[in-house]
Design a protein around this motif. Structure first.
Motif, PDB file in Angstrom:
ATOM      1  N   UNK A 143       0.813  -1.221   0.000  1.00  0.00           N
ATOM      2  CA  UNK A 143       0.000   0.000   0.000  1.00  0.00           C
ATOM      3  C   UNK A 143       0.848   1.273   0.000  1.00  0.00           C
ATOM      4  N   UNK A 144       2.183   1.135   0.051  1.00  0.00           N
ATOM      5  CA  UNK A 144       3.032   2.313   0.163  1.00  0.00           C
ATOM      6  C   UNK A 144       4.140   2.424  -0.886  1.00  0.00           C
ATOM      7  N   UNK A 145       4.542   1.322  -1.486  1.00  0.00           N
ATOM      8  CA  UNK A 145       5.681   1.347  -2.414  1.00  0.00           C
ATOM      9  C   UNK A 145       5.321   1.962  -3.767  1.00  0.00           C
ATOM     10  N   UNK A 146       6.301   2.626  -4.372  1.00  0.00           N
ATOM     11  CA  UNK A 146       6.135   3.102  -5.741  1.00  0.00           C
ATOM     12  C   UNK A 146       6.503   1.958  -6.690  1.00  0.00           C
ATOM     13  N   UNK A 147       6.510   2.216  -8.000  1.00  0.00           N
ATOM     14  CA  UNK A 147       6.783   1.146  -8.977  1.00  0.00           C
ATOM     15  C   UNK A 147       8.148   0.505  -8.781  1.00  0.00           C
ATOM     16  N   UNK A 148       9.182   1.327  -8.558  1.00  0.00           N
ATOM     17  CA  UNK A 148      10.527   0.774  -8.361  1.00  0.00           C
ATOM     18  C   UNK A 148      10.586  -0.073  -7.095  1.00  0.00           C
ATOM     19  N   UNK A 149       9.966   0.409  -6.020  1.00  0.00           N
ATOM     20  CA  UNK A 149       9.935  -0.351  -4.772  1.00  0.00           C
ATOM     21  C   UNK A 149       9.182  -1.654  -4.934  1.00  0.00           C
ATOM     22  N   UNK A 150       8.076  -1.619  -5.672  1.00  0.00           N
ATOM     23  CA  UNK A 150       7.297  -2.832  -5.910  1.00  0.00           C
ATOM     24  C   UNK A 150       8.123  -3.845  -6.696  1.00  0.00           C
ATOM     25  N   UNK A 151       8.828  -3.380  -7.723  1.00  0.00           N
ATOM     26  CA  UNK A 151       9.673  -4.287  -8.522  1.00  0.00           C
ATOM     27  C   UNK A 151      10.745  -4.925  -7.639  1.00  0.00           C
ATOM     28  N   UNK A 152      11.296  -4.151  -6.732  1.00  0.00           N
ATOM     29  CA  UNK A 152      12.307  -4.669  -5.816  1.00  0.00           C
ATOM     30  C   UNK A 152      11.697  -5.696  -4.860  1.00  0.00           C
ATOM     31  N   UNK A 153      10.478  -5.430  -4.397  1.00  0.00           N
ATOM     32  CA  UNK A 153       9.791  -6.370  -3.514  1.00  0.00           C
ATOM     33  C   UNK A 153       9.515  -7.688  -4.233  1.00  0.00           C
ATOM     34  N   UNK A 154       9.127  -7.621  -5.495  1.00  0.00           N
ATOM     35  CA  UNK A 154       8.860  -8.835  -6.274  1.00  0.00           C
ATOM     36  C   UNK A 154      10.119  -9.701  -6.356  1.00  0.00           C
ATOM     37  N   UNK A 155      11.286  -9.075  -6.465  1.00  0.00           N
ATOM     38  CA  UNK A 155      12.548  -9.822  -6.503  1.00  0.00           C
ATOM     39  C   UNK A 155      12.856 -10.505  -5.180  1.00  0.00           C
ATOM     40  N   UNK A 156      12.208 -10.079  -4.110  1.00  0.00           N
ATOM     41  CA  UNK A 156      12.460 -10.620  -2.771  1.00  0.00           C
ATOM     42  C   UNK A 156      11.164 -11.089  -2.111  1.00  0.00           C
TER      43      UNK A 156
END
Length: 131
Positions: free
Chosen positions: A17-30
């Motif tokens: 609910x808080x990450x931007x696109x770059x943060x979301x992409x990074x979360x998907x990797x982890x």
């Protein structure tokens, strides 16, 4: 969505609910994944291989196929949330819904041993640092 430990679901919801696109992409990797870790247990005249299921990170918690740890306490695989995800959440540390247990210094191995602990570090870590 698969079911994980309650803290994992809470942290995922918080970040999503808080990450931007770059943060979301990074979360998907982890992202979290249920994983098995095999370990050897002996005692009382018995010796056997056992398995523990845990929530690990698809990137940081890799275990080579066929691996077996010497004991449960030797499982040196990082439990999710990994350091990377904890650092993603740290950006939101001033948010009222942020939990201090998500801080990077609280990362642990599957065995419960602190991930960042050196022999001289206290456990649990003192918070805030320097107290």
């Amino acid at each position: 969505m698969p079911r994980f430990e309650p803290y994992a679901e809470t942290l995922l919801g918080f970040l999503l609910s808080r990450l931007d696109e770059d943060g979301f992409a990074s979360l998907v990797d982890h992202e979290p994944k249920r994983m098995p870790a095999w370990y050897f247990e002996s005692g009382g005249g018995r010796a056997e291989s056992r398995m523990v299921l845990f929530t690990g990170c698809v990137t940081c918690s890799r275990i080579d196929p066929g691996s077996e740890f010497a004991s449960y306490f030797h499982i040196n695989v990082e439990r999710w949330p990994c350091l990377h995800v904890r650092r993603l959440a740290l950006v939101f540390r001033d948010d009222l819904d942020y939990c201090q247990e998500w801080r990077p210094e609280w990362a642990v191995h599957v065995s419960g041993r602190p991930f960042c602990q050196e022999d001289s570090d206290p456990w649990p870590p003192v918070w805030p640092p320097g107290m």
